[in-house]
Design an enzyme around this catalytic site. Structure first.
Site, short mmCIF file in Angstrom:
data_model
loop_
_atom_site.label_atom_id
_atom_site.label_comp_id
_atom_site.label_asym_id
_atom_site.label_seq_id
_atom_site.Cartn_x
_atom_site.Cartn_y
_atom_site.Cartn_z
CB SER A 195 -0.90 0.02 1.24
OG SER A 195 -1.71 -1.13 1.31
N1 SAH Z 1 -0.59 -5.16 4.26
C1 SAH Z 1 0.08 -5.40 2.98
C2 SAH Z 1 -0.80 -4.97 1.82
C3 SAH Z 1 -0.92 -6.09 0.86
S1 SAH Z 1 -2.14 -5.96 -0.41
C4 SAH Z 1 1.44 -4.75 2.95
O1 SAH Z 1 1.79 -4.01 3.89
O2 SAH Z 1 2.19 -4.98 2.01
C5 SAH Z 1 -3.41 -7.01 0.23
C6 SAH Z 1 -3.07 -8.45 0.48
O3 SAH Z 1 -4.28 -9.10 0.89
C7 SAH Z 1 -2.55 -9.25 -0.71
O4 SAH Z 1 -1.32 -9.82 -0.40
C8 SAH Z 1 -3.63 -10.31 -0.94
O5 SAH Z 1 -3.12 -11.57 -1.40
C9 SAH Z 1 -4.24 -10.44 0.44
N2 SAH Z 1 -5.60 -10.99 0.46
C10 SAH Z 1 -6.61 -10.84 -0.42
N3 SAH Z 1 -7.71 -11.50 -0.02
C11 SAH Z 1 -7.40 -12.12 1.16
C12 SAH Z 1 -8.11 -12.95 2.08
N4 SAH Z 1 -9.38 -13.33 1.86
N5 SAH Z 1 -7.46 -13.38 3.19
C13 SAH Z 1 -6.18 -13.02 3.44
N6 SAH Z 1 -5.45 -12.23 2.61
C14 SAH Z 1 -6.05 -11.78 1.48
#
Ligand code: SAH
Length: 213
Positions: free
Chosen positions: A64
């Site tokens: 993000s």
């Molecule tokens: N907090 C992260 C942001 C990652 S983007 C950071 O600091 O980099 C969002 C993430 O959510 C992705 O890696 C995606 O694979 C995950 N995601 C999507 N749906 C999900 C679900 N149902 N359960 C767990 N993770 C999920």
């Protein structure tokens, strides 16, 4: 995995920029100024790591914007020792910010490759969460519930009931809700059945995916 004075200087500037954009929590700004975000990105993006931008990580996902991380973290009002559930581990950057603030972090990621990579990486740089797992974040992590705070870092079409159920009374749940864009939403649990809801403008996240079995 180098972290030199040039990187440090750049993230100090980034923290100042986020303060200009309205982030007030000094602890959050300190975390941003401290954590080596460039190490969370592929090295080809290293030069841009301290701009306020989102970037691709593994498996088609993104880390993000720093502003988004700071904004969500500020809404959580993290206190030392609190148990925090993060849904969507991704690169691990948000988890590292929460750990820096003294929280006990429980984080879940649905992409197995990314989960493995990030678990290793966080260990290598000394930011291992209390618990990191692979699975469906819609269900939260029941085994360690309830949590003082819950943060969802992917766009949710609706607020998952299991997450609401895993929040302590008095706890805060920060979640971007909607298709595209999402509305940043804060739920405060006032009582077993009573939640107060506040909204904070538009953000863009990759979708929180549901396992359709
Ligand atoms: N907090 C992260 C942001 C990652 S983007 C950071 O600091 O980099 C969002 C993430 O959510 C992705 O890696 C995606 O694979 C995950 N995601 C999507 N749906 C999900 C679900 N149902 N359960 C767990 N993770 C999920």
């Amino acid at each position: 995995m180098e972290d030199n004075y040039r990187h440090q200087g750049k993230r100090k500037l980034l923290a100042e920029k986020l303060a200009d954009k309205g982030i007030k929590d000094e602890q959050v700004l300190e975390a941003i100024a401290h954590i080596p975000r460039h190490l969370f990105l592929d090295s080809s993006f290293e030069d841009h790591a301290y701009q306020d931008k989102a970037f691709p990580i593994a498996a088609g996902q993104t880390i993000s914007h720093p502003f988004t991380v700071a904004f969500q973290t500020e809404l959580l009002q993290v206190k030392r020792g609190e148990k925090i559930l993060e849904v969507g581990t991704g690169s691990g950057y948000q988890a590292a910010v929460l750990k820096y603030l003294g929280a006990k972090v429980y984080t879940i990621e649905r992409q197995h490759k990314l989960y493995k990579k990030t678990a290793n990486f966080l260990k290598n740089i000394g930011y291992s969460p209390k618990y990191i797992t692979f699975g469906d974040g819609y269900k939260g992590i029941k085994a360690y519930a309830p949590y003082h705070k819950i943060i969802v870092t992917a766009g949710a079409p609706y607020i998952p009931k299991d997450l609401m159920a895993q929040l302590k009374i008095g706890g805060r749940l920060v979640i971007p809700v909607g298709e595209d864009p999402q509305i940043m939403t804060l739920l405060i649990r006032k009582d077993v059945k009573k939640f107060e809801k506040y909204t904070f403008g538009e953000f863009r996240f990759v979708p929180l995916l549901e396992n359709k079995n």
